[in-house]
Design a protein around this motif. Structure first.
Motif, PDB file in Angstrom:
ATOM      1  N   GLN A 213       0.816  -1.200   0.000  1.00  0.00           N
ATOM      2  CA  GLN A 213       0.000   0.000   0.000  1.00  0.00           C
ATOM      3  C   GLN A 213       0.856   1.259   0.000  1.00  0.00           C
ATOM      4  OE1 GLN A 213      -2.573  -0.507   3.359  1.00  0.00           O
ATOM      5  NE2 GLN A 213      -0.956  -0.403   4.871  1.00  0.00           N
ATOM      6  N   LEU A 214       0.274   2.300  -0.579  1.00  0.00           N
ATOM      7  CA  LEU A 214       0.885   3.615  -0.643  1.00  0.00           C
ATOM      8  C   LEU A 214       0.149   4.547   0.314  1.00  0.00           C
ATOM      9  CD1 LEU A 214       1.061   4.182  -4.516  1.00  0.00           C
ATOM     10  CD2 LEU A 214       3.044   3.965  -3.018  1.00  0.00           C
ATOM     11  N   VAL A 225      -0.958  -0.816  -3.872  1.00  0.00           N
ATOM     12  CA  VAL A 225       0.059  -0.677  -4.915  1.00  0.00           C
ATOM     13  C   VAL A 225      -0.359  -1.535  -6.105  1.00  0.00           C
ATOM     14  CG1 VAL A 225       2.475  -1.062  -5.537  1.00  0.00           C
ATOM     15  CG2 VAL A 225       1.888  -0.229  -3.240  1.00  0.00           C
ATOM     16  N   TYR A 266      -3.441   9.036  -6.499  1.00  0.00           N
ATOM     17  CA  TYR A 266      -2.268   8.349  -7.049  1.00  0.00           C
ATOM     18  C   TYR A 266      -1.253   9.369  -7.583  1.00  0.00           C
ATOM     19  CZ  TYR A 266      -3.730   3.472  -6.640  1.00  0.00           C
ATOM     20  OH  TYR A 266      -4.053   2.227  -6.151  1.00  0.00           O
ATOM     21  N   ASP A 270       2.439   9.461  -6.047  1.00  0.00           N
ATOM     22  CA  ASP A 270       3.569   9.217  -6.936  1.00  0.00           C
ATOM     23  C   ASP A 270       4.404  10.470  -7.174  1.00  0.00           C
ATOM     24  OD1 ASP A 270       2.931   6.568  -7.159  1.00  0.00           O
ATOM     25  OD2 ASP A 270       1.916   6.744  -9.094  1.00  0.00           O
ATOM     26  N   ARG A 276       0.265   6.243 -13.519  1.00  0.00           N
ATOM     27  CA  ARG A 276      -0.939   5.630 -12.969  1.00  0.00           C
ATOM     28  C   ARG A 276      -2.181   6.491 -13.203  1.00  0.00           C
ATOM     29  NH1 ARG A 276       1.695   1.988  -8.170  1.00  0.00           N
ATOM     30  NH2 ARG A 276       2.981   3.784  -7.683  1.00  0.00           N
TER      31      ARG A 276
END
Length: 297
Positions: A213-214, A225, A266, A270, A276
């Motif tokens: 996971q982010l 992820v 996202y 990122d 993404r």
């Protein structure tokens, strides 16, 4: 006694996890069917046959990655030829505890005995590790609790015990979705045909969603992820649901807002990189246009 077939779909699996899965479910089922969407070495095939013990195991190699929907179709066809009454589906990322299949079958029988037209009963998906985010549960708005199970809009396919008689009336899983939202669409279709879907909170099943996971800066969200290709397919299939009459309006509204928020999240997670978010936007547009099938890079 119900005759249950376990169906497992694999794609480049962690063999140790797959072996544990087969060892756990084989004693509680009449047959195990493994659909290999990627090549499986001969030594691994032989090992699975040994692990299954007295339970027959059928390894189905379709010759390439046919996706989840088509793999499920192959499992259901095999189960019907084996005169099974129920099928429990798994992917390679789940680790059911011993006794889960039997417990879910009893719960499904109790629901049917109570007069519910239950299409499936699923376990409560929980995180297999602190690094993985558990799937979100979406309770049905009627709030029903019957036989210690609660009604849900849908259950994730992995761990779901499906009544084959109901499946015949509801129809097959959508092969053109390939992966993602196949279980969502099928359960919404089940509800539209007068069936119901259920989740047993007291029967947990560890599950691995994505590759970890982010954490999103500022807003603090935790996101699974996933590769851009996978996120694009997810957004595409959710967009495809927007044109289906059996999908509730509240879900359509929710998913539009949620995917917009996820796309931004996202991008933040990122650090401003766009791979993404761009994949999600392109996928959503493809879904609106009805361009389904195997995902395209």
């Amino acid at each position: 006694m119900e005759r249950i077939v376990a169906g497992i779909v694999t794609f480049n699996p962690d063999f140790a996890v797959l072996a544990d899965l087969v060892a756990t479910v084989a004693p509680e089922t009449a047959e195990v069917v493994v659909v290999t969407n990627s090549p499986m070495p001969a030594e691994e095939r032989a090992r699975l046959l040994d692990i299954a013990g007295d339970t027959p195991i059928h390894i189905d190699d379709p010759g390439g990655n046919v996706g989840l929907g088509e793999a499920y179709a192959r499992i259901m066809a095999r189960a019907e030829s084996a005169v099974a009454s129920r099928v429990i589906l798994f992917d390679q990322d789940s680790s059911p505890p011993p006794g889960m299949v039997t417990a879910l079958s009893r719960r499904l029988s109790a629901l049917l005995a109570a007069g519910e037209r239950a299409a499936l009963a699923g376990p409560l998906p929980v995180s297999a590790s602190p690094d993985h985010k558990p799937p979100t549960v979406h309770p049905h708005p009627d709030g029903r609790v019957v036989a210690e199970a609660r009604a849900v809009w849908f259950a994730i396919s992995s761990g779901s015990l499906i009544d084959i008689a109901a499946f015949r009336e509801i129809g097959p899983f959508r092969g053109d979705f390939f992966i993602d939202a196949i279980d969502v669409e099928w359960c919404f279709r089940a509800w539209s045909k007068g069936f119901s879907c259920w989740l047993a909170d007291d029967i947990p099943m560890p599950h691995r969603l994505g590759g970890g996971q982010l954490r999103v800066p500022v807003i603090g969200w935790e996101l699974p992820v996933q590769s851009p290709l996978r996120l694009g397919t997810y957004a595409r299939n959710q967009a495809a649901l927007l044109g289906m009459g059996h999908v509730p309006l509240r879900w359509k509204t929710r998913i539009c807002l949620y995917i917009a928020a996820q796309t931004l999240a996202y991008w933040l997670a990122d650090g401003g990189r766009t791979a993404r978010p761009r994949a999600m936007v392109k996928g959503f547009a493809a879904g609106l246009a009805g361009r389904l099938g195997p995902p395209r890079a």
